[in-house]
Design an enzyme around this catalytic site. Structure first.
Site, PDB file in Angstrom:
ATOM      1  N   GLY A  72      32.554  41.363  43.584  1.00  0.00           N
ATOM      2  CA  GLY A  72      32.165  40.362  42.515  1.00  0.00           C
ATOM      3  C   GLY A  72      31.419  39.222  42.579  1.00  0.00           C
ATOM      4  O   GLY A  72      30.563  39.179  41.612  1.00  0.00           O
ATOM      5  N   THR A  73      31.140  38.793  43.702  1.00  0.00           N
ATOM      6  CA  THR A  73      30.378  37.431  43.690  1.00  0.00           C
ATOM      7  C   THR A  73      28.831  38.084  43.549  1.00  0.00           C
ATOM      8  O   THR A  73      27.858  37.542  42.881  1.00  0.00           O
ATOM      9  CB  THR A  73      30.445  36.689  45.124  1.00  0.00           C
ATOM     10  OG1 THR A  73      31.806  36.077  44.981  1.00  0.00           O
ATOM     11  CG2 THR A  73      29.477  35.869  45.351  1.00  0.00           C
ATOM     12  N   GLN A 179      39.299  40.111  37.549  1.00  0.00           N
ATOM     13  CA  GLN A 179      40.678  39.887  37.492  1.00  0.00           C
ATOM     14  C   GLN A 179      41.295  40.660  36.520  1.00  0.00           C
ATOM     15  O   GLN A 179      42.676  41.045  36.645  1.00  0.00           O
ATOM     16  CB  GLN A 179      41.148  38.441  37.220  1.00  0.00           C
ATOM     17  CG  GLN A 179      40.809  37.407  38.269  1.00  0.00           C
ATOM     18  CD  GLN A 179      41.639  37.613  39.293  1.00  0.00           C
ATOM     19  OE1 GLN A 179      42.652  38.254  39.554  1.00  0.00           O
ATOM     20  NE2 GLN A 179      41.183  37.079  40.532  1.00  0.00           N
ATOM     21  N   GLY A 200      36.732  45.665  44.559  1.00  0.00           N
ATOM     22  CA  GLY A 200      37.741  46.621  44.897  1.00  0.00           C
ATOM     23  C   GLY A 200      38.968  45.973  45.372  1.00  0.00           C
ATOM     24  O   GLY A 200      40.144  46.465  45.027  1.00  0.00           O
ATOM     25  N   HIS A 201      38.766  44.783  45.946  1.00  0.00           N
ATOM     26  CA  HIS A 201      40.090  44.228  46.662  1.00  0.00           C
ATOM     27  C   HIS A 201      41.098  43.484  45.890  1.00  0.00           C
ATOM     28  O   HIS A 201      42.164  43.268  46.074  1.00  0.00           O
ATOM     29  CB  HIS A 201      39.652  43.120  47.792  1.00  0.00           C
ATOM     30  CG  HIS A 201      38.864  41.950  47.480  1.00  0.00           C
ATOM     31  ND1 HIS A 201      39.998  40.803  47.571  1.00  0.00           N
ATOM     32  CD2 HIS A 201      38.038  41.344  46.843  1.00  0.00           C
ATOM     33  CE1 HIS A 201      39.288  39.771  47.122  1.00  0.00           C
ATOM     34  NE2 HIS A 201      38.247  40.266  46.509  1.00  0.00           N
ATOM     35  N   THR A 237      22.123  50.451  52.582  1.00  0.00           N
ATOM     36  CA  THR A 237      23.086  51.665  52.878  1.00  0.00           C
ATOM     37  C   THR A 237      24.575  51.303  52.259  1.00  0.00           C
ATOM     38  O   THR A 237      25.015  50.445  52.493  1.00  0.00           O
ATOM     39  CB  THR A 237      23.020  51.864  54.439  1.00  0.00           C
ATOM     40  OG1 THR A 237      21.809  52.225  54.911  1.00  0.00           O
ATOM     41  CG2 THR A 237      23.902  53.179  54.874  1.00  0.00           C
ATOM     42  N   CYS A 325      42.616  19.204  46.214  1.00  0.00           N
ATOM     43  CA  CYS A 325      42.690  19.267  47.953  1.00  0.00           C
ATOM     44  C   CYS A 325      43.186  20.595  48.135  1.00  0.00           C
ATOM     45  O   CYS A 325      43.304  20.870  49.487  1.00  0.00           O
ATOM     46  CB  CYS A 325      43.702  18.116  48.212  1.00  0.00           C
ATOM     47  SG  CYS A 325      43.116  16.645  47.863  1.00  0.00           S
TER      48      CYS A 325
END
Lengths: 389, 127
Positions: A72-73, A179, A200-201, A237, A325
């Site tokens: 995604g990033t 999401q 995918g994750h 690759t 935090c």
């Protein structure tokens, strides 16, 4: 200790079918898909099958509109940087204040390079109005980027309306659907989306493989240059095993998605209703009319989210917090702050995100532990601030 | 050298969070200090009881994250038997070390714990 995972918006467990599908590509099927020999042909076929499954899941007109990335990033970075780089003249981006950091930090970097960015604010439920997006569009706006579903509160954005507005103005529309994919119906053609990020994750595949959908005709510069893989737009690759897993997860999501979404939403609703019944002073953060099926973000007034999270963790229950935090930053969640929620709601927020593998027994166990944990954390609070002692 | 995992809490910190020591109020405290961290909303109050020059009891109230909970919980043990002068010398680093260290992004919690202690000492000298 029996452990319960309720943090599916962070990442998801791999489904056994997905693991089985990818396994040969970590072993005997190791060929480079760009090799001419049989080893290469074998993995090339696997990648192209995965591409077909990804395209089918999002309603892409052609499979070659899917470009595999590391996740995604990278997809978010590529979409924004690639469009701005390919555009000539002054560039303006319209996005929202509640995007994932992959979009926000990229926009900030592009601002430093001279682009102008408008961050549209959501309402108190975390929903952006299509009218506000339309009002932010200027003649030099190159791209609008609005996430499909929010990772922290689960709010689903009016993507189809925004897509129609972008189409009307002839502006590219990118959506981070990391999401939303597999949880709500995603159809890029109907939604008027030009670019879509996915990974995918989050859908029970492996970490390290995702894709960017790029509608035919979209002017996009490459982000990774090198050997010219992925139609010369994304060199490197291919992560064959990860891509095979992603393809299998897309295939399953296409087949089972709507039913899974209904099941998960029912579990989430039970979790939310029973928590609100058994724990006083709980607020629901998000838009209950437009929400991802597995997400529940709750504000426990007079408690502190991270302390609650750790108490649950020590009981074997994994949840998340977007509160202060919690994530390497001393600042509270930018999403909850953009929603203008009061400090005590932000501070006491916990995110429960359900998915594959969760059951009613998990909710039962949570309800055994959570009320006491909240009560203990509230009892610790200083007298003046405490609402419950 | 920085620890290999500078993101998560260590076991000592987790134990403090699960079962923080000396939660409560000393009604007839000889010293009381509070502190907040406006960025994240943490709020802490420390109560101290002295006999002669030395601390005999310490209690805390906390609405805050795991790191401040652990730092304050540990501090209530550190202060026992110490004089006001000795308390004044306790540093944020010592507080962090007493829980086996805090991740870099949580070090400000040890600083807040020290400030709360200093505020308590000021309240004693003022009374």
């Amino acid at each position: 200790m029996n452990t319960i995972y309720m943090d599916h918006n962070a990442t998801t467990p791999m489904r056994p079918e997905v693991l089985a599908a990818m396994h040969p590509y970590l072993g005997e099927k190791f060929g480079n898909p760009n090799s001419i020999h049989r080893y290469g042909r074998e993995t090339r076929i696997a990648i192209e099958n995965a591409r077909d499954h990804a395209a089918a899941l999002i309603g892409a007109a052609e499979s070659d509109e899917i470009f595999f990335t590391s996740g995604g990033t990278e997809s978010d970075n590529w979409a924004l940087r690639g469009v701005i780089s390919a555009a000539s003249g002054k560039s303006r981006i319209v996005t929202t204040a509640i995007e994932h950091e992959a979009v926000l930090a990229t926009c900030q970097a592009l601002e430093a390079e001279g682009a102008e960015v408008t961050y549209v604010k959501p309402d108190r439920k975390g929903r952006v109005s299509a009218e506000d997006v339309a009002a932010a569009i200027r003649p030099d706006t190159r791209i609008v980027s609005v996430m499909w579903g929010n990772n922290e509160v689960g709010t689903v954005q009016p993507i189809h309306e925004i897509g129609a507005i972008c189409r009307e103005h002839g502006i590219l529309f990118h959506t981070d659907a990391v999401q939303a994919l597999g949880k709500v119906e995603v159809d890029v053609e109907r939604a008027g989306v030009s670019l879509l990020s996915a990974t995918g994750h989050k859908i029970n595949a492996a970490k390290g493989a995702g894709f960017l959908y790029v509608k035919k005709g979209t002017k996009l510069d490459p982000f990774m240059t090198g050997g010219g893989q992925e139609q010369k737009l994304r060199s490197g690759t291919e992560n064959v095993a990860g891509i095979v897993a992603l393809g299998e997860a897309c295939r399953i999501a296409k087949e089972e998605g709507p039913q899974s979404a209904r099941n998960v939403a029912a579990l989430r609703d039970r979790l939310e209703n029973e928590i609100c019944e058994h724990v006083p002073d709980v607020l629901i953060n998000g838009d209950t009319d437009h929400r991802l099926p597995g997400t529940s973000n709750l504000g426990f007034i007079g408690a502190e989210g991270e302390t609650l999270l750790i108490r649950l963790d020590l009981e074997g229950i994994a949840v998340s917090t977007g509160a202060a935090c919690s994530s390497g930053s001393p600042e509270p969640s930018h999403v909850l702050l953009a929603m203008d929620l009061p400090q005590e709601t932000v501070q006491g927020s916990l995110r429960f995100s359900l998915g594959y593998g969760n059951s009613d027994a998990d909710i039962d166990r949570l309800l055994e532990v959570l009320p006491e944990a909240v009560s203990k954390v509230r009892e610790m609070a200083p007298r003046l601030k405490s609402t419950k002692t | 050298m920085a620890p290999r995992d500078d993101y998560h809490y260590n076991e000592t910190v987790l134990r403090h969070i699960a079962d923080p020591r000396n939660i409560g109020v000393i009604e007839d405290a000889d010293a009381e200090g509070s502190g907040t961290n406006p960025a994240c909303g943490d709020e802490v109050t420390l109560y101290l009881k002295f006999e002669g020059e030395a601390v005999t009891d310490a209690k805390i109230r906390i609405l805050g994250c795991g790191a401040i909970t652990a730092a304050m919980s540990s501090l209530t043990d550190m202060v026992r038997g110490k004089t006001a002068e000795e308390l004044g010398e306790i540093t944020a680093e010592e507080i962090a070390e007493s829980v086996g260290g805090l991740p870099t992004h949580k070090r400000h919690c040890a600083t807040l714990a020290r400030r709360v202690l200093q505020n308590a000492l000021k309240s004693r000298s003022a009374s």
